[in-house]
Every structure is written in structure tokens, then in C-alpha cells.
Scaffold this motif. Sequence first.
Motif, PDB file in Angstrom:
ATOM      1  N   TYR A 130     -10.083 -80.145 122.091  1.00 47.99           N
ATOM      2  CA  TYR A 130     -10.424 -80.345 120.883  1.00 47.99           C
ATOM      3  C   TYR A 130      -9.599 -81.863 120.281  1.00 47.99           C
ATOM      4  O   TYR A 130      -9.909 -82.234 119.089  1.00 47.99           O
ATOM      5  CB  TYR A 130     -10.406 -79.358 119.691  1.00 47.99           C
ATOM      6  N   LYS A 131      -8.539 -82.142 120.765  1.00 46.25           N
ATOM      7  CA  LYS A 131      -7.597 -83.069 120.329  1.00 46.25           C
ATOM      8  C   LYS A 131      -8.398 -84.393 120.054  1.00 46.25           C
ATOM      9  O   LYS A 131      -8.046 -85.006 119.051  1.00 46.25           O
ATOM     10  CB  LYS A 131      -6.462 -83.271 121.018  1.00 46.25           C
ATOM     11  N   PRO A 132      -9.376 -84.697 121.128  1.00 51.20           N
ATOM     12  CA  PRO A 132      -9.938 -86.148 120.848  1.00 51.20           C
ATOM     13  C   PRO A 132     -10.761 -86.013 119.630  1.00 51.20           C
ATOM     14  O   PRO A 132     -10.845 -87.246 118.779  1.00 51.20           O
ATOM     15  CB  PRO A 132     -11.044 -86.259 122.082  1.00 51.20           C
ATOM     16  N   GLN A 133     -11.399 -85.115 119.394  1.00 48.99           N
ATOM     17  CA  GLN A 133     -12.421 -84.961 118.076  1.00 48.99           C
ATOM     18  C   GLN A 133     -11.598 -84.887 116.990  1.00 48.99           C
ATOM     19  O   GLN A 133     -11.814 -85.574 116.074  1.00 48.99           O
ATOM     20  CB  GLN A 133     -13.011 -83.509 118.392  1.00 48.99           C
ATOM     21  N   LEU A 134     -10.426 -84.159 116.904  1.00 45.43           N
ATOM     22  CA  LEU A 134      -9.601 -84.144 115.991  1.00 45.43           C
ATOM     23  C   LEU A 134      -8.918 -85.487 115.394  1.00 45.43           C
ATOM     24  O   LEU A 134      -8.768 -85.763 114.293  1.00 45.43           O
ATOM     25  CB  LEU A 134      -8.559 -82.877 116.066  1.00 45.43           C
ATOM     26  N   THR A 135      -8.584 -86.071 116.503  1.00 45.65           N
ATOM     27  CA  THR A 135      -7.781 -87.416 116.224  1.00 45.65           C
ATOM     28  C   THR A 135      -8.852 -88.409 116.060  1.00 45.65           C
ATOM     29  O   THR A 135      -8.518 -89.139 114.971  1.00 45.65           O
ATOM     30  CB  THR A 135      -7.507 -88.013 117.563  1.00 45.65           C
ATOM     31  N   LEU A 136     -10.224 -88.359 116.232  1.00 38.03           N
ATOM     32  CA  LEU A 136     -10.934 -89.190 115.565  1.00 38.03           C
ATOM     33  C   LEU A 136     -11.385 -88.985 113.975  1.00 38.03           C
ATOM     34  O   LEU A 136     -11.395 -89.724 113.550  1.00 38.03           O
ATOM     35  CB  LEU A 136     -12.449 -88.751 116.409  1.00 38.03           C
ATOM     36  N   TYR A 137     -11.502 -87.605 113.748  1.00 36.97           N
ATOM     37  CA  TYR A 137     -11.493 -87.163 112.360  1.00 36.97           C
ATOM     38  C   TYR A 137     -10.354 -87.701 111.596  1.00 36.97           C
ATOM     39  O   TYR A 137     -10.336 -88.288 110.446  1.00 36.97           O
ATOM     40  CB  TYR A 137     -11.478 -85.648 112.217  1.00 36.97           C
ATOM     41  N   GLN A 138      -9.181 -87.589 112.310  1.00 31.56           N
ATOM     42  CA  GLN A 138      -7.824 -88.024 111.363  1.00 31.56           C
ATOM     43  C   GLN A 138      -7.828 -89.332 111.326  1.00 31.56           C
ATOM     44  O   GLN A 138      -7.592 -90.015 110.302  1.00 31.56           O
ATOM     45  CB  GLN A 138      -6.597 -87.430 112.204  1.00 31.56           C
ATOM     46  N   ASP A 139      -8.306 -90.020 112.366  1.00 38.10           N
ATOM     47  CA  ASP A 139      -8.221 -91.763 112.094  1.00 38.10           C
ATOM     48  C   ASP A 139      -9.282 -92.125 110.908  1.00 38.10           C
ATOM     49  O   ASP A 139      -8.972 -93.090 110.201  1.00 38.10           O
ATOM     50  CB  ASP A 139      -8.829 -92.229 113.562  1.00 38.10           C
ATOM     51  N   ALA A 140     -10.340 -91.397 110.935  1.00 40.92           N
ATOM     52  CA  ALA A 140     -11.391 -91.899 110.049  1.00 40.92           C
ATOM     53  C   ALA A 140     -10.873 -91.416 108.546  1.00 40.92           C
ATOM     54  O   ALA A 140     -11.071 -92.291 107.918  1.00 40.92           O
ATOM     55  CB  ALA A 140     -12.775 -91.107 110.247  1.00 40.92           C
ATOM     56  N   ILE A 141     -10.296 -90.477 108.376  1.00 36.71           N
ATOM     57  CA  ILE A 141      -9.808 -89.938 107.220  1.00 36.71           C
ATOM     58  C   ILE A 141      -8.625 -90.797 106.711  1.00 36.71           C
ATOM     59  O   ILE A 141      -8.534 -91.178 105.495  1.00 36.71           O
ATOM     60  CB  ILE A 141      -9.518 -88.260 107.057  1.00 36.71           C
ATOM     61  N   GLN A 142      -7.870 -91.087 107.724  1.00 38.50           N
ATOM     62  CA  GLN A 142      -6.503 -92.084 107.371  1.00 38.50           C
ATOM     63  C   GLN A 142      -6.970 -93.509 106.698  1.00 38.50           C
ATOM     64  O   GLN A 142      -6.440 -93.975 105.984  1.00 38.50           O
ATOM     65  CB  GLN A 142      -5.710 -92.266 108.747  1.00 38.50           C
ATOM     66  N   ALA A 143      -8.299 -93.801 107.284  1.00 40.00           N
ATOM     67  CA  ALA A 143      -8.690 -95.102 106.888  1.00 40.00           C
ATOM     68  C   ALA A 143      -9.157 -95.100 105.706  1.00 40.00           C
ATOM     69  O   ALA A 143      -9.170 -96.298 104.861  1.00 40.00           O
ATOM     70  CB  ALA A 143      -9.963 -95.591 107.988  1.00 40.00           C
TER      71      ALA A 143
END
Length: 92
Positions: A56-69
Motif C-alpha cells: 500500500y505504500k505507493p498508493q499512500l505516497t500518491l495520496y500524501q503527495d496530492a494532499i501536500q500539494a
Amino acid sequence: MVFKNFSYKKDNQIITGRLDLLVFQPDQQVLNQHMIVDFKTESFKNRSLIELQKKYKPQLTLYQDAIQALYPDQQFDTWLYSTLDDSAVFMA
């Protein structure tokens, strides 16, 4: 906030998705970070943290990147929540 839709540009691609749960902590002295929580219907029992991170790390990293933006001045932790086990796992 539940079901936060997002869209952002990364490496000349538009990434869109939907978060299950985005939690803003009003007092970050109690908990250091706001939280991104992804619900899963599978059991986490008999699953190691390494297994869950690999899956799940790739999916959660994508979410984290989007929200950080969207919220560049905020920090977010990522969590998995098993609806089957009623348990949560801290991912990062």
C-alpha cells in the motif's frame, strides 16, 4: 473530512483520486500530524507491517503527495484502517 477528491499534476501527468478520510488535528501538540486514512476491507491479522507497506505504500505516497500539494504548509501521516478488524496501522 470524508471522501476528499483530489487532482494534481505530477511529472506532466494529471493524477486524480479520492481519499477515504482526511483528518485535520485542531491542536497538533496532541498529535503531531494531520492524518490521511485509507479504509481497507481486508484483515490485517497475520500481516506484517512490511507486507502492508509493500502493498500500500505507493498508493499512500500518491495520496500524501496530492494532499501536500493542496496544503503545503501542513504535515500529514498516513494510516490504513481495516473495516474487517476494526484496527488501524500507522504507515508513515
